[in-house]
Write an enzyme that holds these catalytic residues in place. Structure first.
Site, PDB file in Angstrom:
ATOM      1  N   ALA A 110       0.840  -1.107   0.035  1.00  0.00           N
ATOM      2  CA  ALA A 110       0.020  -0.091  -0.062  1.00  0.00           C
ATOM      3  C   ALA A 110       0.810   1.269  -0.091  1.00  0.00           C
ATOM      4  O   ALA A 110       2.005   1.068   0.477  1.00  0.00           O
ATOM      5  CB  ALA A 110      -0.870  -0.013   1.178  1.00  0.00           C
ATOM      6  N   THR A 147      -8.599   0.681   5.658  1.00  0.00           N
ATOM      7  CA  THR A 147      -8.302   1.684   6.562  1.00  0.00           C
ATOM      8  C   THR A 147      -9.278   2.292   7.018  1.00  0.00           C
ATOM      9  O   THR A 147     -10.271   2.287   6.440  1.00  0.00           O
ATOM     10  CB  THR A 147      -7.078   2.476   6.305  1.00  0.00           C
ATOM     11  OG1 THR A 147      -6.889   3.507   7.179  1.00  0.00           O
ATOM     12  CG2 THR A 147      -7.807   3.342   4.896  1.00  0.00           C
ATOM     13  N   TYR A 154      -5.454   9.745   0.588  1.00  0.00           N
ATOM     14  CA  TYR A 154      -5.005   8.530   1.024  1.00  0.00           C
ATOM     15  C   TYR A 154      -6.188   7.480   1.192  1.00  0.00           C
ATOM     16  O   TYR A 154      -6.316   6.593   0.755  1.00  0.00           O
ATOM     17  CB  TYR A 154      -4.334   8.414   2.413  1.00  0.00           C
ATOM     18  CG  TYR A 154      -3.930   7.209   2.988  1.00  0.00           C
ATOM     19  CD1 TYR A 154      -3.356   6.099   2.537  1.00  0.00           C
ATOM     20  CD2 TYR A 154      -4.676   7.021   4.290  1.00  0.00           C
ATOM     21  CE1 TYR A 154      -3.364   5.059   2.967  1.00  0.00           C
ATOM     22  CE2 TYR A 154      -4.281   5.604   4.870  1.00  0.00           C
ATOM     23  CZ  TYR A 154      -3.899   4.557   4.338  1.00  0.00           C
ATOM     24  OH  TYR A 154      -3.937   3.445   5.215  1.00  0.00           O
TER      25      TYR A 154
END
Length: 297
Positions: free
Chosen positions: A61, A102, A131
């Site tokens: 990632a 996440t 992100y």
């Protein structure tokens, strides 16, 4: 049983290697971008053709949260295009894909009654950073291309490996007498070793053809350690467990501006993963103690 691990040099990849000896029935194939570039579809195909994995754990990632604000294309390539490539290749080879996401996919502002135990898997994402958006795009790319997947959302990952908040605090404490840490961002630390154990538990359950491998149980799951704290609380506990004396000051988020917005509240509800896979989750302070012990060895 062959399990292919991407991003093997990151902290989760290293955590999987750390516990791999406990799983003698698994043949692990560790790859980093030099061995398999997940942004290159043909490269992924060729690696899968050689190893023919039954499972793929994608720990690769782009995690530089602030840098992503100015490297949008790179973050998208690794966090969205990469997972899409893996999903397509996993479909081609009938490989179960385990993918890490996440808490940053949420905006951290929810105050609904359903938030008693934190964000549920069914709560609506609303990322506030590049992100977070690219990680959500990666989730959607997997869901749109392959049905045999486990997406595991996690938060505040640290370990004895690579770079992370815990190790940064220890380094700064050796250089300074005073530190200021944000106190109004609330979440839960996650020991990457505990996350690795859960991923392998999922794989073992699937391999044994337990009830948890039912098509109804593929999908999105939350995992972190138990408990709730702020970054300030996390730092304070790190120092207390190491008997480090330092002047630690709590500060509000606005006193420490960053390019990327962080969720003010990102506690994750873990009811689903505990129910389906029958796992017990450690309290974050207990897991931190274990991690610090390993770090000193």
């Amino acid at each position: 049983m062959v399990v292919l691990v991407t991003g093997a040099n990151g902290q989760l990849g290293q955590s999987i290697q750390f516990i791999a000896h406990k799983y003698p029935n698994i043949q692990f194939v560790y790859t980093d971008y030099q061995e398999m570039d997940i942004t290159n579809f043909e490269n992924c195909q060729s690696v899968f053709a050689v190893h023919k994995p039954q499972f793929c754990i994608n720990t690769a990632a782009y995690t530089a949260v602030d840098k992503a604000e100015s490297e949008v294309e790179k973050a998208h390539l690794i966090n969205a295009v990469g997972p899409e490539n893996l999903a397509k290749v996993c479909k081609e080879f009938d490989t179960v894909l385990l993918h890490i996401s996440t808490d940053f996919i949420f905006d951290g502002t929810s105050t609904s009654l359903s938030m008693t135990n934190g964000y549920k898997e069914t709560d609506i994402p609303n990322p506030q950073s590049v992100y977070g958006q690219t990680k959500l795009d990666g989730e959607l790319a997997i869901q749109n291309n392959w049905e045999k997947y486990f997406i595991v959302r996690t938060s505040w990952v640290y370990s004895q490996f690579a770079n992370n908040f815990m190790k940064t605090m220890l380094r700064l404490a050796s250089e300074r007498d005073t530190l200021s840490v944000v106190h109004d961002q609330i979440g839960t630390p996650t020991n990457a070793v505990d996350l690795a154990e859960v991923l392998l538990k999922i794989i073992q359950s699937c391999h044994a053809e337990l009830v948890s491998v039912s098509p109804n149980n593929f999908g999105v799951y939350n995992f972190s350690n138990e408990g709730i704290c702020s970054w300030y609380d996390f730092a304070k506990e790190i120092f207390q467990q190491n008997a480090i004396s330092i002047n630690l000051n709590p500060i509000p988020t606005e006193a420490y501006p960053t390019p990327a917005s962080r969720p003010a509240y990102s506690v994750l509800d873990k009811t689903k993963i505990k129910k389906v896979f029958h796992i017990e989750i450690k309290e974050w302070k207990d897991s931190l103690k274990e991690c610090l012990t390993q770090l000193k060895r």
